[in-house]
Motif scaffolding. Structure first.
Motif, mmCIF file in Angstrom:
data_model
loop_
_atom_site.group_PDB
_atom_site.id
_atom_site.type_symbol
_atom_site.label_atom_id
_atom_site.label_comp_id
_atom_site.label_asym_id
_atom_site.label_seq_id
_atom_site.Cartn_x
_atom_site.Cartn_y
_atom_site.Cartn_z
ATOM 1 N N ILE A 95 0.831 -1.203 0.000
ATOM 2 C CA ILE A 95 0.000 0.000 0.000
ATOM 3 C C ILE A 95 0.870 1.259 0.000
ATOM 4 O O ILE A 95 0.505 2.278 -0.602
ATOM 5 N N VAL A 96 2.035 1.204 0.638
ATOM 6 C CA VAL A 96 2.942 2.353 0.626
ATOM 7 C C VAL A 96 3.373 2.676 -0.804
ATOM 8 O O VAL A 96 3.335 3.838 -1.242
ATOM 9 N N HIS A 97 3.775 1.660 -1.563
ATOM 10 C CA HIS A 97 4.212 1.885 -2.940
ATOM 11 C C HIS A 97 3.069 2.397 -3.817
ATOM 12 O O HIS A 97 3.268 3.289 -4.655
ATOM 13 N N LEU A 98 1.886 1.851 -3.627
ATOM 14 C CA LEU A 98 0.757 2.254 -4.459
ATOM 15 C C LEU A 98 0.293 3.673 -4.138
ATOM 16 O O LEU A 98 -0.094 4.421 -5.046
ATOM 17 N N LEU A 99 0.329 4.048 -2.887
ATOM 18 C CA LEU A 99 -0.036 5.419 -2.530
ATOM 19 C C LEU A 99 0.973 6.411 -3.086
ATOM 20 O O LEU A 99 0.601 7.481 -3.589
ATOM 21 N N ALA A 100 2.242 6.063 -3.017
ATOM 22 C CA ALA A 100 3.272 6.958 -3.548
ATOM 23 C C ALA A 100 3.117 7.152 -5.047
ATOM 24 O O ALA A 100 3.495 8.200 -5.583
ATOM 25 N N ALA A 101 2.555 6.173 -5.722
ATOM 26 C CA ALA A 101 2.350 6.291 -7.172
ATOM 27 C C ALA A 101 1.201 7.232 -7.514
ATOM 28 O O ALA A 101 1.112 7.723 -8.640
ATOM 29 N N GLN A 102 0.301 7.492 -6.558
ATOM 30 C CA GLN A 102 -0.847 8.353 -6.833
ATOM 31 C C GLN A 102 -0.425 9.816 -6.954
ATOM 32 O O GLN A 102 -0.836 10.527 -7.861
ATOM 33 N N LYS A 103 0.396 10.273 -6.007
ATOM 34 C CA LYS A 103 0.886 11.652 -6.004
ATOM 35 C C LYS A 103 2.050 11.759 -5.028
ATOM 36 O O LYS A 103 2.287 10.855 -4.218
ATOM 37 N N ASP A 104 2.753 12.877 -5.082
ATOM 38 C CA ASP A 104 3.860 13.126 -4.165
ATOM 39 C C ASP A 104 3.280 13.460 -2.796
ATOM 40 O O ASP A 104 2.647 14.502 -2.615
ATOM 41 N N MET A 105 3.476 12.584 -1.814
ATOM 42 C CA MET A 105 2.841 12.755 -0.512
ATOM 43 C C MET A 105 3.720 12.201 0.587
ATOM 44 O O MET A 105 4.674 11.437 0.341
ATOM 45 N N ASN A 106 3.404 12.572 1.822
ATOM 46 C CA ASN A 106 3.952 11.901 2.999
ATOM 47 C C ASN A 106 3.046 10.715 3.310
ATOM 48 O O ASN A 106 1.822 10.870 3.395
ATOM 49 N N ILE A 107 3.630 9.552 3.474
ATOM 50 C CA ILE A 107 2.864 8.368 3.873
ATOM 51 C C ILE A 107 3.327 7.984 5.263
ATOM 52 O O ILE A 107 4.509 7.665 5.470
ATOM 53 N N LEU A 108 2.440 8.037 6.221
ATOM 54 C CA LEU A 108 2.762 7.719 7.604
ATOM 55 C C LEU A 108 2.040 6.438 8.011
ATOM 56 O O LEU A 108 0.805 6.408 8.106
ATOM 57 N N VAL A 109 2.809 5.374 8.187
ATOM 58 C CA VAL A 109 2.253 4.115 8.664
ATOM 59 C C VAL A 109 2.159 4.200 10.182
ATOM 60 O O VAL A 109 3.170 4.377 10.871
#
Length: 448
Positions: A95-109
């Motif tokens: 899910i981290v990789h797929l979210l990063a592909a959507q747009k440039d964002m901070n992903i906080l698990v």
């Protein structure tokens, strides 16, 4: 082994060890710790496009010192649920990789494994509040540093969906979006809106249901609630307890895998607003004029084209069916029949599509259909695959009459409309005579 070779191997080992130490991983507990019980401790693991393979634990109070974290970027929090064995969720990296592909964002698990890992489910439920308080304080600090709550997205799985709801409520419903993936049902089934996820917790709330008759929560809890296969039993999941762990978790986990598939654009899961799954299967809800020009809602990350309409409508139920395996998508057609037969007949329709090499079959048996003099009937035909172009169609109306004479059924018209591919031509045929329980084939023609 020579001393020189030993030193080289030792250097490589130390280098690799040093690289590993630079990455912060999700807490991995063993069953013994889960059995003994854990005390709540919340960690935030930061991923961006610059460090997709190497999470960085973000300090709660000095996060501005982390160069990879930019509060002006959109931020998505991923919040897991109950972890009875203490093992990390298998879908985190995906899910981290797929979210990063959507747009440039901070992903906080959000790693609250110490608190979620407990054989006592009630303890994990109690820890959802503490987790929410922790993350709420962090988001408030972000806001003070210039972050916009509009750009914050909380994705919660099972118990994590309620954690997201609590966070949103503490922030006055000002966060941009909450996505709940099969929100947990046990201990929340009779809870008030203040004690679970509900539409007031964010500016926009979307929910996916896959296990409402077991670990998931029944009802509507977002601005749009997606119900995969009615939100109950999922195709391909075990039906008996003899299948072991999979029998208990398969339906519940399917929400995550469907969402991952949607993020990856591997499957297009179009959902149809409807009052019930049975009405959807009966073909009563196959048009989405309300959402024009955006058409029917599609499960996934980008809901912007339907958002305003959904907010205006209030709470919307939307249904779709899936296959048992990737890519999960079914190919759907709207079938309109006009019958002209002398005697009233009841039956189910079996439709087959041919393209010269392959054949697909759909048995439309959600309920018995009524065929009588000059009656218009609308059906939903779903196929596990897609074939195109369609060269031949066969139709059979099964009535169950096996001993009496076969009655004839006359079709004044059959019209087949592709739902997922509206640019493709409609297929028609006019004035067909068939006998009950007997198959008739024809070449589709362009509709007048």
């Amino acid at each position: 082994m020579s001393l020189w070779r030993f030193l080289i191997l030792l250097s490589i080992f130390m280098l690799c060890k040093g690289e590993d130490s630079d990455c912060d991983n999700f807490t991995d507990l063993d069953f013994h710790e889960s059995f003994m019980g854990t005390y709540l401790y919340v960690r935030l693991l930061l991923y961006t496009r610059a460090n997709l393979e190497c999470g960085q634990e973000l300090p709660h109070h000095s996060f501005t010192q982390e160069p990879l974290f930019n509060v002006t970027r959109p931020t998505t929090f991923v919040i897991h649920g109950y972890r009875p064995t203490g093992a990390p969720p298998i879908w985190i990296n995906h899910i981290v990789h797929l979210l990063a592909a959507q747009k440039d964002m901070n992903i906080l698990v959000v790693d609250w494994n110490r608190g979620a890992a407990n054989l006592n489910y009630f303890t994990a439920v109690a820890n959802t509040r503490g987790t929410a308080v922790n993350i709420t304080g962090f988001i408030e600090s972000m806001e003070k540093e210039g972050a916009s709550l509009d750009s914050i997205h909380l994705i919660g799985v099972s118990l994590g969906a309620h954690v997201a709801g609590f966070i949103g409520a503490m922030l006055g419903g000002r966060v941009g979006r909450i996505t709940g993936l099969d929100p947990a049902g046990p201990m929340f089934a009779s809870a008030s809106p203040e004690e679970r996820l509900d539409p007031t917790d964010a500016q926009f709330v979307d929910v996916l249901h896959t296990d409402m008759n077991s670990f998931g929560l029944r009802g509507t809890h977002g601005h749009i609630d997606f119900y995969a296969n009615g939100g109950l039993d999922q195709p391909g999941c075990p039906k008996t307890i003899f299948s072991g762990k999979s029998y208990f978790v398969c339906d519940h986990q399917r929400s995550v895998f469907l969402y991952l598939c949607a993020l990856n654009h591997t499957c297009k899961l179009t959902a149809y607003p409807c009052s019930s799954y049975s009405d959807f299967l009966s073909g009563q809800c196959l048009q989405c004029e309300t959402f024009k020009p955006a058409s029917c809602p599609v499960l996934g990350y980008d809901m912007s084209q339907w958002r305003d309409t959904l907010l205006r409508l209030g709470q919307t139920r939307a249904y779709f069916s899936t296959t048992a395996e990737l890519p999960y998508s079914k190919t759907s057609y709207r079938v309109d029949l006009v019958t002209w037969n002398q005697f009233l007949r009841w039956g189910v329709v079996i439709l087959r599509l041919y393209n010269g090499k392959n054949v697909l079959e759909s048995q439309i048996d959600s309920k018995l259909l009524r065929f009588e003099q000059y009656t218009s009937t609308r059906l939903l035909a779903q196929f596990d695959e897609e074939i195109y172009p369609i060269q031949k169609i066969s139709l059979r109306i099964v009535t169950g009459n096996v001993i009496g004479p076969r009655y004839k059924i006359r079709l004044l018209r059959i019209r087949i409309t592709p739902l997922e591919n509206p640019s493709r031509p409609l297929m028609c045929r006019y004035d067909i005579m068939l006998e009950e329980n007997a198959e008739v084939s024809f070449k589709p023609l362009p509709c007048d």
